[in-house]
Design a protein around this motif. Sequence first.
Motif, mmCIF file in Angstrom:
data_model
loop_
_atom_site.group_PDB
_atom_site.id
_atom_site.type_symbol
_atom_site.label_atom_id
_atom_site.label_comp_id
_atom_site.label_asym_id
_atom_site.label_seq_id
_atom_site.Cartn_x
_atom_site.Cartn_y
_atom_site.Cartn_z
ATOM 1 N N SER A 73 0.837 -1.201 0.000
ATOM 2 C CA SER A 73 0.000 0.000 0.000
ATOM 3 C C SER A 73 0.869 1.246 0.000
ATOM 4 O O SER A 73 2.029 1.223 0.425
ATOM 5 N N ILE A 74 0.290 2.337 -0.492
ATOM 6 C CA ILE A 74 0.936 3.649 -0.472
ATOM 7 C C ILE A 74 0.163 4.522 0.506
ATOM 8 O O ILE A 74 -1.068 4.608 0.435
ATOM 9 N N SER A 75 0.858 5.176 1.432
ATOM 10 C CA SER A 75 0.173 6.040 2.384
ATOM 11 C C SER A 75 0.317 7.519 2.043
ATOM 12 O O SER A 75 -0.544 8.325 2.402
ATOM 13 N N ALA A 76 1.392 7.892 1.335
ATOM 14 C CA ALA A 76 1.559 9.302 0.963
ATOM 15 C C ALA A 76 2.583 9.448 -0.149
ATOM 16 O O ALA A 76 3.600 8.756 -0.168
ATOM 17 N N VAL A 77 2.289 10.361 -1.087
ATOM 18 C CA VAL A 77 3.234 10.753 -2.144
ATOM 19 C C VAL A 77 3.309 12.267 -2.131
ATOM 20 O O VAL A 77 2.294 12.949 -2.294
ATOM 21 N N VAL A 78 4.501 12.797 -1.921
ATOM 22 C CA VAL A 78 4.691 14.242 -1.816
ATOM 23 C C VAL A 78 5.770 14.682 -2.811
ATOM 24 O O VAL A 78 6.855 14.104 -2.845
ATOM 25 N N VAL A 79 5.453 15.678 -3.627
ATOM 26 C CA VAL A 79 6.407 16.230 -4.586
ATOM 27 C C VAL A 79 6.533 17.728 -4.325
ATOM 28 O O VAL A 79 5.530 18.454 -4.347
ATOM 29 N N ASP A 80 7.751 18.176 -4.064
ATOM 30 C CA ASP A 80 7.998 19.597 -3.762
ATOM 31 C C ASP A 80 7.101 20.101 -2.634
ATOM 32 O O ASP A 80 6.587 21.226 -2.668
ATOM 33 N N GLY A 81 6.868 19.225 -1.655
ATOM 34 C CA GLY A 81 6.063 19.609 -0.506
ATOM 35 C C GLY A 81 4.564 19.532 -0.726
ATOM 36 O O GLY A 81 3.790 19.812 0.184
ATOM 37 N N LYS A 82 4.128 19.151 -1.929
ATOM 38 C CA LYS A 82 2.700 19.073 -2.242
ATOM 39 C C LYS A 82 2.231 17.624 -2.215
ATOM 40 O O LYS A 82 2.810 16.761 -2.874
ATOM 41 N N LEU A 83 1.177 17.353 -1.468
ATOM 42 C CA LEU A 83 0.623 16.008 -1.361
ATOM 43 C C LEU A 83 -0.143 15.652 -2.625
ATOM 44 O O LEU A 83 -1.058 16.379 -3.041
ATOM 45 N N ILE A 84 0.227 14.516 -3.242
ATOM 46 C CA ILE A 84 -0.453 14.049 -4.456
ATOM 47 C C ILE A 84 -1.533 13.048 -4.050
ATOM 48 O O ILE A 84 -1.261 12.101 -3.311
ATOM 49 N N PRO A 85 -2.764 13.208 -4.519
ATOM 50 C CA PRO A 85 -3.838 12.288 -4.130
ATOM 51 C C PRO A 85 -3.759 10.989 -4.938
ATOM 52 O O PRO A 85 -3.188 10.954 -6.029
ATOM 53 N N VAL A 132 9.008 12.475 -1.822
ATOM 54 C CA VAL A 132 8.955 11.631 -0.626
ATOM 55 C C VAL A 132 7.758 10.687 -0.747
ATOM 56 O O VAL A 132 6.626 11.134 -0.991
ATOM 57 N N VAL A 133 8.038 9.397 -0.596
ATOM 58 C CA VAL A 133 6.985 8.385 -0.699
ATOM 59 C C VAL A 133 6.965 7.553 0.574
ATOM 60 O O VAL A 133 8.002 7.045 1.021
ATOM 61 N N SER A 134 5.795 7.428 1.179
ATOM 62 C CA SER A 134 5.605 6.570 2.351
ATOM 63 C C SER A 134 4.759 5.371 1.918
ATOM 64 O O SER A 134 3.685 5.549 1.330
ATOM 65 N N TYR A 135 5.246 4.197 2.205
ATOM 66 C CA TYR A 135 4.531 3.002 1.754
ATOM 67 C C TYR A 135 4.880 1.785 2.605
ATOM 68 O O TYR A 135 5.797 1.826 3.430
ATOM 69 N N ARG A 136 4.144 0.716 2.392
ATOM 70 C CA ARG A 136 4.385 -0.546 3.087
ATOM 71 C C ARG A 136 4.839 -1.577 2.069
ATOM 72 O O ARG A 136 4.187 -1.743 1.019
#
Length: 277
Positions: A73-85, A132-136
């Motif tokens: 799973s992916i919990s967060a994707v952030v590019v240049d400080g902006k959260l991508i949905p 920055v990518v947060s995932y499992r």
Amino acid sequence: MTTGDLVQLATVKSWLGVTSSVDDALLSGLITQISRAIYNYINRSFVLPANVTEAYDGSGRDSLILRNWPVGSISAVVVDGKLIPPAPLMVAGVETAPGYVLEQADDQPPGAMQQLFLRGPYRFHKGRQNVVVSYRAGYEIIGETQVAPQQAPFQLTALSPYGVFAKDTGVAYANGVSLNAVAANPGAGQYSVDAASGTYSLSAADAGAMLSLSYGYIPADLAQCALEWVADRYRYKDRIGVSSRSLGGQETTAYQNRAAPDFVLASLVNFRRIIAN
């Protein structure tokens, strides 16, 4: 087992035919050493499920290869400080919505590195450590359906279809409500687990309940590689530096004195991370 070990001491002793405990400390040390060597060879720091947050250099493209797999799973994707949905599922006749999409994982190990795609106007803009990518990620069975036994001892064992049970990651009822893990003597709504065997103990109050098990496992190929490499190094201590032995001039036994057996390295190739980003 020490955290990160890829094979159990009991399994190694059974393979070697060793019944004494005299060399347990030696074998345990070899298991940890060889496991670390395997992680280094396949260029991965872990294989059991874990939550990670990683920074990447943006490339200006709409795709990114994640470092660890399989990704659950992916919990967060952030590019240049902006959260991508996350992008919603595609529906025929409906315009594709923007967001991120994860490449589907293989069902069985060894699997393969997965890409993260961006739809719409989004891009992994060029930059240093700006993504920055947060995932499992890690080898994990999620939602294995089993029924709690109706009679004592109220135990069930994980099916472990692809490898050795190694880490419990949760038990839930069919309605999604989680059971609580305890060390021993579970009551209603609780369970305990023997990590060495993957055996779950339940309460009589939950007899007959439909359950969903989730757990991490060590792929069978990786465990076998660790087993045979440990066994090879253990036997080597009795013939250090010896390349061959002759028995009465009638029979000669030759040894391959290599850091790792060829068949082990060949089996590990498909588990290697070949891209560093």
